[in-house]
Every structure is written in structure tokens, then in C-alpha cells.
Design a protein around this motif. Sequence first.
Motif, PDB file in Angstrom:
ATOM      1  N   PRO A 179       0.149  64.971 -27.937  1.00  0.00           N
ATOM      2  CA  PRO A 179      -0.092  63.524 -27.868  1.00  0.00           C
ATOM      3  C   PRO A 179       0.877  62.759 -28.771  1.00  0.00           C
ATOM      4  CG  PRO A 179      -2.144  64.721 -28.253  1.00  0.00           C
ATOM      5  CD  PRO A 179      -1.039  65.710 -28.388  1.00  0.00           C
ATOM      6  N   ALA A 180       1.336  61.612 -28.289  1.00  0.00           N
ATOM      7  CA  ALA A 180       2.322  60.818 -29.024  1.00  0.00           C
ATOM      8  C   ALA A 180       1.790  60.361 -30.377  1.00  0.00           C
ATOM      9  CB  ALA A 180       2.755  59.623 -28.193  1.00  0.00           C
ATOM     10  N   SER A 181       0.461  60.259 -30.510  1.00  0.00           N
ATOM     11  CA  SER A 181      -0.119  59.793 -31.774  1.00  0.00           C
ATOM     12  C   SER A 181       0.039  60.825 -32.889  1.00  0.00           C
ATOM     13  CB  SER A 181      -1.600  59.469 -31.579  1.00  0.00           C
ATOM     14  OG  SER A 181      -2.297  60.630 -31.180  1.00  0.00           O
ATOM     15  N   GLU A 182       0.331  62.106 -32.518  1.00  0.00           N
ATOM     16  CA  GLU A 182       0.451  63.164 -33.523  1.00  0.00           C
ATOM     17  C   GLU A 182       1.906  63.495 -33.832  1.00  0.00           C
ATOM     18  OE1 GLU A 182      -1.762  66.536 -32.119  1.00  0.00           O
ATOM     19  OE2 GLU A 182      -3.520  65.320 -31.669  1.00  0.00           O
ATOM     20  N   THR A 183       2.826  62.645 -33.386  1.00  0.00           N
ATOM     21  CA  THR A 183       4.246  62.970 -33.529  1.00  0.00           C
ATOM     22  C   THR A 183       4.707  62.921 -34.981  1.00  0.00           C
ATOM     23  OG1 THR A 183       6.432  62.538 -32.627  1.00  0.00           O
ATOM     24  CG2 THR A 183       5.124  60.604 -33.218  1.00  0.00           C
ATOM     25  N   VAL A 184       5.661  63.799 -35.307  1.00  0.00           N
ATOM     26  CA  VAL A 184       6.341  63.791 -36.603  1.00  0.00           C
ATOM     27  C   VAL A 184       7.818  63.579 -36.288  1.00  0.00           C
ATOM     28  CG1 VAL A 184       6.895  65.114 -38.664  1.00  0.00           C
ATOM     29  CG2 VAL A 184       4.656  65.398 -37.576  1.00  0.00           C
ATOM     30  N   GLN A 185       8.366  62.457 -36.762  1.00  0.00           N
ATOM     31  CA  GLN A 185       9.752  62.142 -36.442  1.00  0.00           C
ATOM     32  C   GLN A 185      10.656  62.564 -37.596  1.00  0.00           C
ATOM     33  OE1 GLN A 185       9.788  57.968 -35.240  1.00  0.00           O
ATOM     34  NE2 GLN A 185       9.931  58.672 -33.135  1.00  0.00           N
ATOM     35  N   ALA A 186      11.786  63.197 -37.249  1.00  0.00           N
ATOM     36  CA  ALA A 186      12.797  63.574 -38.226  1.00  0.00           C
ATOM     37  C   ALA A 186      14.142  63.589 -37.521  1.00  0.00           C
ATOM     38  CB  ALA A 186      12.485  64.954 -38.804  1.00  0.00           C
ATOM     39  N   ASN A 187      15.141  63.017 -38.155  1.00  0.00           N
ATOM     40  CA  ASN A 187      16.511  62.963 -37.610  1.00  0.00           C
ATOM     41  C   ASN A 187      16.528  62.321 -36.212  1.00  0.00           C
ATOM     42  OD1 ASN A 187      17.231  64.446 -39.938  1.00  0.00           O
ATOM     43  ND2 ASN A 187      16.772  66.361 -38.859  1.00  0.00           N
ATOM     44  N   GLY A 188      15.634  61.357 -35.978  1.00  0.00           N
ATOM     45  CA  GLY A 188      15.591  60.665 -34.700  1.00  0.00           C
ATOM     46  C   GLY A 188      15.013  61.486 -33.566  1.00  0.00           C
TER      47      GLY A 188
END
Length: 101
Positions: A78-87
Amino acid sequence: MSRIIFWLALVFLVIFAVRSKIRAAQKRHQQQFRQPPQAQQPQPAPQPGQTYKARAAAQAANDAEVMLQCAHCGVFYPASETVQANGRDYCSAAHAALPSA
Ligand SMILES: [Zn+2]
């Protein structure tokens, strides 16, 4: 001949009675297991020309969550659990910390 008509009419009456009983039972069942009002999200007012099917589809689209694919392992989450790193999007902090292949 009149006997056949009588029996046909009787059969139709029985079928009609059974169907209306089933419908009433389904209605009762839906009301019994309806979610409490605070758990429901605000829903758009149904359009006058909208069919039941279209409304159900709109409801399903409303409830569905956007899914993203992890840049490391490829799993969808799910998009709500995303972890963003380096775009890029990752499923977890552990995969975000790993060097991308
Ligand atoms: Zn991952």
C-alpha cells in the motif's frame, strides 16, 4: 385446461412468495452487519442516473488503496506504507537502506 392454469398460477405465487422472503432476509442481514457510522468514510452522493452496479464500482474504487512496487524486492504494498529514498519507493526501511542492485 383450467386446472393447468390454476396450478401454474399457484406455482408462480409460491415462487413470488419465496423470492420476497429471501429479499427480506437479505435486507435484514445487511442491516445487521452494517458497519458503525463512524467507521464509514464520507461517500459521494449517488447521481440520479447512476445504476446500482456503477455505484458499487465507484464505491470499490473509493475504498481501494493505491499500490506501489518496491524498487528492491519488487513486492507490491500500500502507498501509505512507502519508504522513500533516493527518489525511489521501497516497501520497508530495511530495503531502502540496502544498496540498489
Ligand atoms: Zn522491498
